[in-house]
Write a protein that holds these residues in place. Sequence first.
Motif, short mmCIF file in Angstrom:
data_model
loop_
_atom_site.label_atom_id
_atom_site.label_comp_id
_atom_site.label_asym_id
_atom_site.label_seq_id
_atom_site.Cartn_x
_atom_site.Cartn_y
_atom_site.Cartn_z
N ASN A 244 0.83 -1.21 0.00
CA ASN A 244 0.00 0.00 0.00
C ASN A 244 0.86 1.26 0.00
O ASN A 244 0.62 2.18 -0.78
CB ASN A 244 -0.93 -0.02 1.22
CG ASN A 244 -1.85 1.17 1.24
OD1 ASN A 244 -2.35 1.59 0.22
ND2 ASN A 244 -2.09 1.71 2.43
N GLY B 215 1.27 3.84 -3.06
CA GLY B 215 0.80 5.19 -2.72
C GLY B 215 1.86 6.24 -2.98
O GLY B 215 1.57 7.31 -3.52
N LYS C 46 -6.14 4.94 4.30
CA LYS C 46 -6.18 3.64 3.63
C LYS C 46 -5.41 2.60 4.43
O LYS C 46 -5.80 1.44 4.52
CB LYS C 46 -5.61 3.76 2.21
CG LYS C 46 -6.56 4.43 1.24
CD LYS C 46 -5.94 4.70 -0.11
CE LYS C 46 -5.32 3.50 -0.73
NZ LYS C 46 -4.76 3.78 -2.09
N SER C 47 -4.30 3.01 5.04
CA SER C 47 -3.50 2.08 5.84
C SER C 47 -4.24 1.62 7.09
O SER C 47 -4.14 0.45 7.48
CB SER C 47 -2.17 2.73 6.24
OG SER C 47 -1.38 2.97 5.12
N LEU D 246 -6.76 -0.85 6.00
CA LEU D 246 -6.03 -2.05 5.57
C LEU D 246 -5.56 -2.86 6.78
O LEU D 246 -5.64 -4.09 6.78
CB LEU D 246 -4.85 -1.66 4.69
CG LEU D 246 -4.13 -2.77 3.97
CD1 LEU D 246 -5.06 -3.42 2.97
CD2 LEU D 246 -2.91 -2.25 3.28
#
Length: 110
Positions: free
Chosen positions: A19, A23, A36-37, A40
């Motif tokens: 990721n 990114g 997003k992390s 995730l």
Amino acid sequence: MSLIVILPYVLIILGLTINITFGLCFGTSIKVLMIKSIFLIIGLTVCGVLISDILRASYINRKKSKEEEKQSSTFEAYIPPITDEELQSLTEEEEFHEINPADLYKKKQT
């Protein structure tokens, strides 16, 4: 078995690495990348724990079934002892006596 225990951690590290790498390569902003992390991490933790539990249960069941297979293959037979009188009465031709296995099972039960 140790791979099953560390599976959630491996999934999280691998997912975050991919990721963050993509990114940064595509110029995603840090705020979006961190959000997003976070999602995730939560998703991969849940998936990793579920997969780890399933694999652990499968390993334990397979181990139990192998132990049951080993234990179930035993056979016990009752062989009646020979008395001294019978031993003396045997000649060289009569050393071998044929015994029916079914008779041994019946004697053991009685």
